[in-house]
Design an enzyme around this catalytic site. Structure first.
Site, mmCIF file in Angstrom:
data_model
loop_
_atom_site.group_PDB
_atom_site.id
_atom_site.type_symbol
_atom_site.label_atom_id
_atom_site.label_comp_id
_atom_site.label_asym_id
_atom_site.label_seq_id
_atom_site.Cartn_x
_atom_site.Cartn_y
_atom_site.Cartn_z
ATOM 1 N N ASP A 287 0.867 -1.182 0.000
ATOM 2 C CA ASP A 287 0.000 0.000 0.000
ATOM 3 C C ASP A 287 0.902 1.230 0.000
ATOM 4 O OD1 ASP A 287 -3.242 0.319 0.781
ATOM 5 O OD2 ASP A 287 -2.041 2.121 1.073
ATOM 6 N N SER A 288 0.370 2.331 -0.534
ATOM 7 C CA SER A 288 1.173 3.563 -0.566
ATOM 8 C C SER A 288 1.019 4.382 0.710
ATOM 9 C CB SER A 288 0.762 4.415 -1.774
ATOM 10 O OG SER A 288 -0.624 4.665 -1.727
ATOM 11 N N CYS A 378 -14.258 -0.738 -7.599
ATOM 12 C CA CYS A 378 -15.353 -0.104 -6.835
ATOM 13 C C CYS A 378 -15.771 1.191 -7.526
ATOM 14 C CB CYS A 378 -14.929 0.154 -5.394
ATOM 15 S SG CYS A 378 -13.497 1.221 -5.240
HETATM 16 N N1 SAH Z 1 -8.617 -4.111 0.348
HETATM 17 C C1 SAH Z 1 -8.660 -3.152 1.416
HETATM 18 C C2 SAH Z 1 -9.213 -1.821 0.988
HETATM 19 C C3 SAH Z 1 -8.421 -1.137 -0.127
HETATM 20 S S1 SAH Z 1 -8.737 0.567 -0.265
HETATM 21 C C4 SAH Z 1 -9.437 -3.736 2.588
HETATM 22 O O1 SAH Z 1 -10.034 -4.817 2.453
HETATM 23 O O2 SAH Z 1 -9.449 -3.120 3.648
HETATM 24 C C5 SAH Z 1 -7.541 1.093 -1.421
HETATM 25 C C6 SAH Z 1 -6.150 1.256 -0.828
HETATM 26 O O3 SAH Z 1 -5.291 1.592 -1.930
HETATM 27 C C7 SAH Z 1 -5.947 2.370 0.168
HETATM 28 O O4 SAH Z 1 -5.379 1.838 1.336
HETATM 29 C C8 SAH Z 1 -4.952 3.350 -0.483
HETATM 30 O O5 SAH Z 1 -4.014 3.869 0.457
HETATM 31 C C9 SAH Z 1 -4.273 2.466 -1.465
HETATM 32 N N2 SAH Z 1 -3.701 3.089 -2.666
HETATM 33 C C10 SAH Z 1 -4.270 4.008 -3.467
HETATM 34 N N3 SAH Z 1 -3.494 4.236 -4.553
HETATM 35 C C11 SAH Z 1 -2.403 3.437 -4.427
HETATM 36 C C12 SAH Z 1 -1.252 3.192 -5.216
HETATM 37 N N4 SAH Z 1 -1.081 3.810 -6.390
HETATM 38 N N5 SAH Z 1 -0.350 2.309 -4.773
HETATM 39 C C13 SAH Z 1 -0.534 1.667 -3.600
HETATM 40 N N6 SAH Z 1 -1.608 1.833 -2.822
HETATM 41 C C14 SAH Z 1 -2.538 2.709 -3.225
#
Ligand code: SAH
Length: 434
Positions: A287-288, A378
Protein backbone atom coordinates in the site's frame (compact mmCIF):
# COMPACT_ATOMS: atom_id res chain seq x y z
CA UNK A 1 -41.34 24.71 5.93
CA UNK A 2 -44.72 23.34 5.09
CA UNK A 3 -47.33 25.58 6.69
CA UNK A 4 -49.45 27.51 4.27
CA UNK A 5 -49.13 31.23 4.84
CA UNK A 6 -45.43 31.26 5.79
CA UNK A 7 -44.47 30.89 2.20
CA UNK A 8 -46.51 31.24 -0.98
CA UNK A 9 -48.44 28.02 -1.36
CA UNK A 10 -48.15 26.02 -4.52
CA UNK A 11 -51.79 26.68 -5.27
CA UNK A 12 -51.34 30.45 -5.06
CA UNK A 13 -48.31 30.38 -7.32
CA UNK A 14 -49.96 28.16 -9.86
CA UNK A 15 -53.06 30.36 -9.83
CA UNK A 16 -50.97 33.29 -10.96
CA UNK A 17 -49.79 31.26 -13.90
CA UNK A 18 -53.24 30.07 -14.86
CA UNK A 19 -52.99 31.64 -18.25
CA UNK A 20 -50.06 29.37 -19.13
CA UNK A 21 -51.26 26.27 -17.35
CA UNK A 22 -54.40 24.21 -17.30
CA UNK A 23 -57.03 25.42 -14.87
CA UNK A 24 -57.27 22.10 -13.03
CA UNK A 25 -53.57 22.00 -12.16
CA UNK A 26 -53.67 23.72 -8.75
CA UNK A 27 -56.40 21.40 -7.57
CA UNK A 28 -54.45 18.39 -8.74
CA UNK A 29 -51.34 19.57 -6.94
CA UNK A 30 -53.27 20.33 -3.78
CA UNK A 31 -54.95 16.93 -4.00
CA UNK A 32 -51.56 15.30 -4.43
CA UNK A 33 -50.32 16.61 -1.12
CA UNK A 34 -53.45 16.73 0.98
CA UNK A 35 -56.07 19.23 -0.10
CA UNK A 36 -56.76 22.22 2.05
CA UNK A 37 -53.36 22.44 3.71
CA UNK A 38 -51.34 23.82 0.80
CA UNK A 39 -48.43 21.69 -0.22
CA UNK A 40 -45.53 23.83 0.83
CA UNK A 41 -42.56 24.03 -1.48
CA UNK A 42 -42.84 21.88 -4.58
CA UNK A 43 -40.91 20.87 -7.67
CA UNK A 44 -42.98 20.63 -10.82
CA UNK A 45 -41.33 18.37 -13.37
CA UNK A 46 -41.27 19.08 -17.10
CA UNK A 47 -43.75 17.10 -19.20
CA UNK A 48 -42.57 13.52 -19.66
CA UNK A 49 -39.80 13.86 -17.05
CA UNK A 50 -41.72 11.96 -14.35
CA UNK A 51 -40.78 8.54 -15.81
CA UNK A 52 -37.89 7.77 -13.50
CA UNK A 53 -39.92 8.82 -10.44
CA UNK A 54 -42.66 6.45 -11.54
CA UNK A 55 -39.99 3.71 -11.60
CA UNK A 56 -39.20 4.83 -8.04
CA UNK A 57 -35.72 6.01 -8.84
CA UNK A 58 -34.76 8.26 -5.93
CA UNK A 59 -32.96 11.04 -7.84
CA UNK A 60 -34.59 14.08 -9.47
CA UNK A 61 -32.10 15.69 -11.85
CA UNK A 62 -32.04 19.47 -12.30
CA UNK A 63 -32.90 19.13 -16.00
CA UNK A 64 -36.19 17.41 -15.14
CA UNK A 65 -37.43 20.29 -12.97
CA UNK A 66 -39.54 22.86 -14.79
CA UNK A 67 -40.53 25.06 -11.85
CA UNK A 68 -39.81 25.45 -8.18
CA UNK A 69 -42.85 26.57 -6.21
CA UNK A 70 -42.28 28.35 -2.92
CA UNK A 71 -38.78 29.12 -1.73
CA UNK A 72 -37.31 25.91 -0.36
CA UNK A 73 -33.91 26.08 1.31
CA UNK A 74 -31.21 23.46 0.99
CA UNK A 75 -32.37 20.25 2.69
CA UNK A 76 -36.04 21.29 2.95
CA UNK A 77 -38.63 18.68 2.13
CA UNK A 78 -40.40 19.41 -1.14
CA UNK A 79 -43.32 17.72 -2.85
CA UNK A 80 -42.44 16.51 -6.33
CA UNK A 81 -45.28 16.61 -8.83
CA UNK A 82 -45.59 15.69 -12.49
CA UNK A 83 -46.38 18.37 -15.08
CA UNK A 84 -50.09 17.56 -14.73
CA UNK A 85 -49.92 18.06 -10.97
CA UNK A 86 -49.97 14.39 -9.97
CA UNK A 87 -48.09 13.61 -6.78
CA UNK A 88 -44.81 11.76 -7.31
CA UNK A 89 -42.72 11.95 -4.16
CA UNK A 90 -41.56 13.78 -1.04
CA UNK A 91 -37.91 14.66 -1.44
CA UNK A 92 -35.03 16.67 -0.01
CA UNK A 93 -34.21 19.78 -2.03
CA UNK A 94 -30.62 20.43 -3.01
CA UNK A 95 -30.42 23.69 -4.97
CA UNK A 96 -26.72 23.48 -5.83
CA UNK A 97 -26.54 19.86 -6.94
CA UNK A 98 -27.24 18.39 -10.36
CA UNK A 99 -29.27 15.89 -8.36
CA UNK A 100 -31.77 18.60 -7.42
CA UNK A 101 -33.79 16.43 -5.05
CA UNK A 102 -33.48 13.01 -3.45
CA UNK A 103 -36.60 11.12 -2.57
CA UNK A 104 -37.44 10.27 1.04
CA UNK A 105 -40.79 8.68 0.20
CA UNK A 106 -43.09 7.88 -2.70
CA UNK A 107 -46.05 7.76 -0.30
CA UNK A 108 -48.25 10.87 -0.55
CA UNK A 109 -49.20 10.45 3.11
CA UNK A 110 -45.66 10.20 4.45
CA UNK A 111 -44.65 12.90 6.93
CA UNK A 112 -40.92 13.55 6.77
CA UNK A 113 -40.11 14.10 10.43
CA UNK A 114 -38.02 12.60 13.22
CA UNK A 115 -40.45 9.67 13.50
CA UNK A 116 -39.91 8.89 9.79
CA UNK A 117 -36.16 8.62 10.37
CA UNK A 118 -36.65 6.55 13.50
CA UNK A 119 -38.77 4.07 11.57
CA UNK A 120 -36.50 3.92 8.54
CA UNK A 121 -33.32 3.51 10.60
CA UNK A 122 -34.99 0.84 12.77
CA UNK A 123 -36.09 -1.05 9.66
CA UNK A 124 -32.58 -1.04 8.16
CA UNK A 125 -30.98 -1.89 11.50
CA UNK A 126 -33.30 -4.85 12.06
CA UNK A 127 -32.14 -6.37 8.77
CA UNK A 128 -28.51 -6.10 9.93
CA UNK A 129 -28.85 -7.34 13.50
CA UNK A 130 -28.69 -10.98 12.46
CA UNK A 131 -25.20 -10.31 11.09
CA UNK A 132 -23.82 -9.19 14.45
CA UNK A 133 -22.63 -11.97 16.71
CA UNK A 134 -19.42 -12.80 18.51
CA UNK A 135 -17.77 -13.60 15.17
CA UNK A 136 -18.71 -10.18 13.73
CA UNK A 137 -19.09 -6.93 15.59
CA UNK A 138 -19.15 -4.61 12.59
CA UNK A 139 -21.52 -4.03 9.72
CA UNK A 140 -23.02 -1.34 7.54
CA UNK A 141 -26.33 -0.24 9.02
CA UNK A 142 -27.46 2.44 6.58
CA UNK A 143 -26.57 2.12 2.91
CA UNK A 144 -27.95 5.33 1.46
CA UNK A 145 -30.48 5.16 -1.35
CA UNK A 146 -30.77 1.37 -1.10
CA UNK A 147 -32.07 1.74 2.47
CA UNK A 148 -34.43 4.56 1.51
CA UNK A 149 -32.10 7.19 2.97
CA UNK A 150 -30.35 8.99 0.10
CA UNK A 151 -26.94 10.32 1.05
CA UNK A 152 -26.90 8.64 4.46
CA UNK A 153 -24.21 6.08 5.30
CA UNK A 154 -23.72 4.55 8.73
CA UNK A 155 -21.30 1.82 9.74
CA UNK A 156 -21.27 0.14 13.11
CA UNK A 157 -17.92 -0.69 14.68
CA UNK A 158 -18.73 -2.35 18.01
CA UNK A 159 -20.00 0.39 20.33
CA UNK A 160 -19.41 3.16 17.79
CA UNK A 161 -21.52 4.16 14.79
CA UNK A 162 -19.87 6.27 12.10
CA UNK A 163 -22.26 8.49 10.18
CA UNK A 164 -21.66 10.11 6.79
CA UNK A 165 -24.12 12.73 5.55
CA UNK A 166 -23.48 13.17 1.84
CA UNK A 167 -26.51 15.14 0.67
CA UNK A 168 -28.39 18.28 1.66
CA UNK A 169 -31.30 16.22 3.01
CA UNK A 170 -29.00 13.99 5.05
CA UNK A 171 -27.38 17.13 6.44
CA UNK A 172 -30.77 18.56 7.46
CA UNK A 173 -31.79 15.43 9.37
CA UNK A 174 -28.38 14.52 10.80
CA UNK A 175 -29.36 14.84 14.46
CA UNK A 176 -32.56 12.83 14.06
CA UNK A 177 -30.64 10.06 12.26
CA UNK A 178 -27.89 10.06 14.90
CA UNK A 179 -30.36 9.68 17.75
CA UNK A 180 -32.20 6.95 15.83
CA UNK A 181 -28.89 5.08 15.57
CA UNK A 182 -28.41 5.28 19.33
CA UNK A 183 -31.98 4.18 20.02
CA UNK A 184 -32.01 1.26 17.60
CA UNK A 185 -28.42 -0.01 17.84
CA UNK A 186 -27.57 0.93 21.43
CA UNK A 187 -24.20 2.37 20.38
CA UNK A 188 -22.36 4.60 22.84
CA UNK A 189 -21.04 7.05 20.29
CA UNK A 190 -22.12 8.39 16.91
CA UNK A 191 -19.10 9.87 15.17
CA UNK A 192 -19.53 11.93 12.03
CA UNK A 193 -17.26 11.51 9.01
CA UNK A 194 -18.96 13.87 6.60
CA UNK A 195 -15.70 14.61 4.81
CA UNK A 196 -16.20 12.81 1.48
CA UNK A 197 -15.52 14.86 -1.67
CA UNK A 198 -19.09 14.46 -2.94
CA UNK A 199 -20.33 16.86 -0.26
CA UNK A 200 -18.88 19.74 -2.23
CA UNK A 201 -21.29 18.90 -5.09
CA UNK A 202 -24.12 19.61 -2.66
CA UNK A 203 -22.48 22.85 -1.48
CA UNK A 204 -21.74 21.35 1.94
CA UNK A 205 -18.47 21.86 3.84
CA UNK A 206 -16.59 18.91 5.35
CA UNK A 207 -17.44 18.16 8.97
CA UNK A 208 -16.12 15.50 11.35
CA UNK A 209 -16.39 14.79 15.05
CA UNK A 210 -18.65 13.22 17.65
CA UNK A 211 -22.38 13.91 17.24
CA UNK A 212 -23.51 11.94 20.30
CA UNK A 213 -21.31 10.48 23.05
CA UNK A 214 -17.52 10.31 22.89
CA UNK A 215 -15.15 7.97 21.13
CA UNK A 216 -13.67 5.31 23.42
CA UNK A 217 -10.09 6.15 24.50
CA UNK A 218 -8.60 3.17 22.70
CA UNK A 219 -10.61 3.83 19.50
CA UNK A 220 -12.97 1.39 17.87
CA UNK A 221 -12.12 -2.29 17.68
CA UNK A 222 -14.03 -4.90 15.75
CA UNK A 223 -14.06 -8.62 15.15
CA UNK A 224 -14.72 -9.93 11.65
CA UNK A 225 -14.90 -13.68 11.17
CA UNK A 226 -12.99 -14.11 14.41
CA UNK A 227 -10.18 -11.72 13.39
CA UNK A 228 -9.69 -8.53 15.45
CA UNK A 229 -9.02 -5.19 13.80
CA UNK A 230 -8.60 -1.65 15.10
CA UNK A 231 -10.56 0.96 13.15
CA UNK A 232 -9.35 4.55 12.96
CA UNK A 233 -12.78 6.10 12.96
CA UNK A 234 -11.51 9.69 13.08
CA UNK A 235 -8.77 9.56 10.42
CA UNK A 236 -9.10 6.29 8.48
CA UNK A 237 -10.33 6.12 4.88
CA UNK A 238 -14.11 6.40 4.32
CA UNK A 239 -15.63 5.55 7.71
CA UNK A 240 -12.46 3.70 8.78
CA UNK A 241 -12.81 0.18 7.37
CA UNK A 242 -13.90 -1.45 4.09
CA UNK A 243 -16.83 -3.46 5.37
CA UNK A 244 -18.02 -4.05 1.81
CA UNK A 245 -15.25 -6.65 1.35
CA UNK A 246 -16.20 -8.78 4.37
CA UNK A 247 -17.62 -11.71 2.38
CA UNK A 248 -14.83 -11.52 -0.21
CA UNK A 249 -12.22 -11.66 2.56
CA UNK A 250 -13.90 -14.87 3.68
CA UNK A 251 -13.70 -16.27 0.13
CA UNK A 252 -10.00 -15.41 -0.07
CA UNK A 253 -9.45 -17.03 3.32
CA UNK A 254 -11.14 -20.19 2.04
CA UNK A 255 -8.70 -20.48 -0.88
CA UNK A 256 -5.52 -19.31 0.82
CA UNK A 257 -4.18 -22.55 2.31
CA UNK A 258 -0.56 -23.17 1.35
CA UNK A 259 -0.51 -20.32 -1.17
CA UNK A 260 1.99 -17.50 -1.54
CA UNK A 261 -0.31 -14.46 -1.53
CA UNK A 262 0.18 -10.92 -2.82
CA UNK A 263 -2.33 -8.39 -1.43
CA UNK A 264 -2.10 -5.21 -3.50
CA UNK A 265 -3.77 -2.06 -2.07
CA UNK A 266 -3.93 -3.74 1.35
CA UNK A 267 -5.09 -0.73 3.44
CA UNK A 268 -5.20 -1.92 7.10
CA UNK A 269 -4.60 -5.54 6.16
CA UNK A 270 -8.12 -6.99 5.85
CA UNK A 271 -7.38 -9.47 3.07
CA UNK A 272 -3.85 -10.07 4.42
CA UNK A 273 -5.06 -11.25 7.82
CA UNK A 274 -7.87 -13.27 6.21
CA UNK A 275 -5.30 -15.04 4.00
CA UNK A 276 -3.05 -15.75 7.02
CA UNK A 277 -6.06 -17.12 8.91
CA UNK A 278 -6.73 -19.37 5.93
CA UNK A 279 -3.23 -20.85 6.17
CA UNK A 280 -1.37 -18.87 3.49
CA UNK A 281 2.30 -19.84 3.18
CA UNK A 282 3.24 -16.16 2.94
CA UNK A 283 1.50 -12.83 2.41
CA UNK A 284 3.16 -9.79 0.84
CA UNK A 285 0.97 -6.71 1.32
CA UNK A 286 1.48 -3.46 -0.57
CA UNK A 287 0.00 0.00 0.00
CA UNK A 288 1.17 3.56 -0.57
CA UNK A 289 -0.16 4.78 2.79
CA UNK A 290 2.29 4.55 5.70
CA UNK A 291 -0.57 5.13 8.17
CA UNK A 292 -2.60 2.27 6.71
CA UNK A 293 0.42 -0.03 6.88
CA UNK A 294 1.16 0.81 10.48
CA UNK A 295 -2.46 0.02 11.37
CA UNK A 296 -2.14 -3.20 9.37
CA UNK A 297 0.92 -4.24 11.40
CA UNK A 298 -0.90 -3.39 14.62
CA UNK A 299 -3.88 -5.43 13.45
CA UNK A 300 -1.69 -8.45 12.88
CA UNK A 301 -0.26 -8.01 16.38
CA UNK A 302 -3.82 -8.06 17.80
CA UNK A 303 -4.21 -11.61 16.53
CA UNK A 304 -1.50 -13.75 18.17
CA UNK A 305 -2.94 -16.89 16.62
CA UNK A 306 -1.78 -15.67 13.19
CA UNK A 307 1.80 -16.44 12.17
CA UNK A 308 3.36 -12.98 11.83
CA UNK A 309 6.57 -14.44 10.36
CA UNK A 310 4.63 -15.19 7.18
CA UNK A 311 3.64 -11.52 6.65
CA UNK A 312 5.62 -8.84 4.86
CA UNK A 313 4.47 -5.23 4.48
CA UNK A 314 5.67 -2.99 1.68
CA UNK A 315 5.05 0.75 1.38
CA UNK A 316 5.02 1.38 -2.36
CA UNK A 317 3.04 2.48 -5.38
CA UNK A 318 1.36 -0.70 -6.61
CA UNK A 319 1.87 0.19 -10.29
CA UNK A 320 5.62 0.43 -9.75
CA UNK A 321 5.86 -2.44 -7.26
CA UNK A 322 4.14 -4.92 -9.61
CA UNK A 323 6.74 -4.07 -12.28
CA UNK A 324 9.56 -4.46 -9.78
CA UNK A 325 8.24 -7.86 -8.72
CA UNK A 326 7.85 -8.93 -12.34
CA UNK A 327 11.41 -7.85 -13.17
CA UNK A 328 12.67 -9.70 -10.09
CA UNK A 329 10.93 -12.88 -11.32
CA UNK A 330 8.61 -13.09 -8.29
CA UNK A 331 5.69 -15.55 -8.42
CA UNK A 332 2.49 -15.81 -6.38
CA UNK A 333 -0.21 -18.49 -6.10
CA UNK A 334 -2.89 -15.96 -5.22
CA UNK A 335 -3.21 -12.22 -5.82
CA UNK A 336 -5.79 -9.85 -4.36
CA UNK A 337 -6.16 -6.57 -6.20
CA UNK A 338 -8.54 -4.08 -4.56
CA UNK A 339 -7.60 -0.62 -5.84
CA UNK A 340 -9.26 2.68 -4.93
CA UNK A 341 -11.99 4.14 -7.11
CA UNK A 342 -10.26 4.97 -10.41
CA UNK A 343 -13.51 6.14 -12.09
CA UNK A 344 -16.00 7.89 -9.81
CA UNK A 345 -18.28 8.47 -12.84
CA UNK A 346 -18.56 7.18 -16.40
CA UNK A 347 -16.68 10.29 -17.59
CA UNK A 348 -13.47 8.88 -16.08
CA UNK A 349 -14.04 5.40 -17.47
CA UNK A 350 -11.47 5.46 -20.25
CA UNK A 351 -8.49 6.46 -18.15
CA UNK A 352 -9.63 4.14 -15.39
CA UNK A 353 -9.90 1.26 -17.86
CA UNK A 354 -6.23 1.69 -18.76
CA UNK A 355 -5.24 1.60 -15.08
CA UNK A 356 -7.31 -1.53 -14.38
CA UNK A 357 -5.87 -3.23 -17.44
CA UNK A 358 -2.32 -2.35 -16.45
CA UNK A 359 -2.47 -3.81 -12.95
CA UNK A 360 -4.43 -6.89 -13.97
CA UNK A 361 -2.04 -7.62 -16.83
CA UNK A 362 0.89 -7.47 -14.40
CA UNK A 363 -1.01 -9.65 -11.92
CA UNK A 364 -1.55 -12.35 -14.56
CA UNK A 365 2.20 -12.32 -15.25
CA UNK A 366 3.01 -12.73 -11.56
CA UNK A 367 0.61 -15.66 -11.07
CA UNK A 368 1.71 -19.27 -11.18
CA UNK A 369 -0.28 -21.70 -13.36
CA UNK A 370 -3.42 -22.61 -11.43
CA UNK A 371 -3.00 -19.43 -9.38
CA UNK A 372 -6.01 -17.36 -8.27
CA UNK A 373 -6.64 -13.67 -8.89
CA UNK A 374 -9.32 -11.87 -6.86
CA UNK A 375 -9.65 -8.59 -8.69
CA UNK A 376 -12.02 -5.72 -7.91
CA UNK A 377 -13.37 -2.40 -9.12
CA UNK A 378 -15.35 -0.10 -6.84
CA UNK A 379 -15.76 2.51 -9.57
CA UNK A 380 -19.33 3.62 -10.19
CA UNK A 381 -18.26 4.53 -13.73
CA UNK A 382 -17.23 0.96 -14.63
CA UNK A 383 -19.98 -1.63 -15.05
CA UNK A 384 -19.48 -5.30 -14.22
CA UNK A 385 -19.64 -6.08 -17.93
CA UNK A 386 -16.99 -3.49 -18.80
CA UNK A 387 -14.79 -4.65 -15.92
CA UNK A 388 -14.90 -8.22 -17.20
CA UNK A 389 -13.95 -6.99 -20.68
CA UNK A 390 -11.01 -5.02 -19.30
CA UNK A 391 -9.75 -8.02 -17.34
CA UNK A 392 -10.22 -10.27 -20.40
CA UNK A 393 -8.14 -7.79 -22.41
CA UNK A 394 -5.45 -7.89 -19.73
CA UNK A 395 -5.33 -11.70 -19.84
CA UNK A 396 -5.11 -11.63 -23.62
CA UNK A 397 -2.22 -9.16 -23.59
CA UNK A 398 -0.48 -11.18 -20.90
CA UNK A 399 -0.94 -14.24 -23.14
CA UNK A 400 -2.76 -16.07 -20.37
CA UNK A 401 -5.94 -18.16 -20.29
CA UNK A 402 -8.12 -17.75 -17.22
CA UNK A 403 -11.55 -18.82 -16.00
CA UNK A 404 -14.10 -17.08 -13.83
CA UNK A 405 -14.46 -19.10 -10.64
CA UNK A 406 -16.89 -16.64 -9.01
CA UNK A 407 -18.39 -13.21 -9.56
CA UNK A 408 -17.98 -11.10 -6.46
CA UNK A 409 -19.89 -8.11 -5.09
CA UNK A 410 -20.31 -6.13 -1.90
CA UNK A 411 -21.37 -7.94 1.28
CA UNK A 412 -25.03 -8.45 2.14
CA UNK A 413 -25.08 -5.50 4.54
CA UNK A 414 -24.52 -3.29 1.45
CA UNK A 415 -27.78 -4.19 -0.34
CA UNK A 416 -28.67 -2.86 -3.78
CA UNK A 417 -32.26 -1.68 -4.10
CA UNK A 418 -33.77 -2.82 -7.41
CA UNK A 419 -34.89 0.74 -8.12
CA UNK A 420 -31.32 2.01 -7.62
CA UNK A 421 -28.91 0.06 -9.84
CA UNK A 422 -26.25 2.73 -9.20
CA UNK A 423 -25.89 1.12 -5.77
CA UNK A 424 -24.13 -1.84 -7.37
CA UNK A 425 -20.70 -0.20 -7.26
CA UNK A 426 -18.39 -3.03 -6.14
CA UNK A 427 -17.71 -5.77 -8.63
CA UNK A 428 -15.07 -8.42 -8.56
CA UNK A 429 -13.93 -11.57 -10.29
CA UNK A 430 -12.27 -14.57 -8.77
CA UNK A 431 -10.20 -15.99 -11.62
CA UNK A 432 -8.07 -19.08 -12.04
CA UNK A 433 -5.12 -18.91 -14.38
CA UNK A 434 -5.08 -21.99 -16.59
N1 SAH B 1 -8.62 -4.11 0.35
C1 SAH B 1 -8.66 -3.15 1.42
C2 SAH B 1 -9.21 -1.82 0.99
C3 SAH B 1 -8.42 -1.14 -0.13
S1 SAH B 1 -8.74 0.57 -0.26
C4 SAH B 1 -9.44 -3.74 2.59
O1 SAH B 1 -10.03 -4.82 2.45
O2 SAH B 1 -9.45 -3.12 3.65
C5 SAH B 1 -7.54 1.09 -1.42
C6 SAH B 1 -6.15 1.26 -0.83
O3 SAH B 1 -5.29 1.59 -1.93
C7 SAH B 1 -5.95 2.37 0.17
O4 SAH B 1 -5.38 1.84 1.34
C8 SAH B 1 -4.95 3.35 -0.48
O5 SAH B 1 -4.01 3.87 0.46
C9 SAH B 1 -4.27 2.47 -1.46
N2 SAH B 1 -3.70 3.09 -2.67
C10 SAH B 1 -4.27 4.01 -3.47
N3 SAH B 1 -3.49 4.24 -4.55
C11 SAH B 1 -2.40 3.44 -4.43
C12 SAH B 1 -1.25 3.19 -5.22
N4 SAH B 1 -1.08 3.81 -6.39
N5 SAH B 1 -0.35 2.31 -4.77
C13 SAH B 1 -0.53 1.67 -3.60
N6 SAH B 1 -1.61 1.83 -2.82
C14 SAH B 1 -2.54 2.71 -3.22
Amino acid sequence: MTAAGQRPTASAKVDRRKSRRTAHEPHAIARAAGAGTGIGPALVLAPGREKSSRLRHPWIFSGAVERVLGEPSSGDTVTVVAADGTFLARAAYSPLSQIRARVWSFDPHAMIDAAFFNRTVAHAAAARMAMLDAGHTACRILHGESDGLPGVIADRYGDVAVLQCLSAGAERWRDAIASALVTTMGVRCVYERSDADVRSLEGLPARTGPVLGTLPQDGATIVEDGIAYGVDVARGQKTGFYLDQRENRRIVRGHASGRRVLNAFCYTGGFSLAALAGGAASVLSVDSSADALSMARANLARNPSLDATRAQWQEADVFAELRRLRDAGAKFDMIVMDPPKFAPTAAHAERAARAYKDINLLAFKLLTDGGLLATFSCSGGITAELFQKIVAGAALDANVDAQIVARLSASADHPVALNFPEGDYLKGLLLRKA
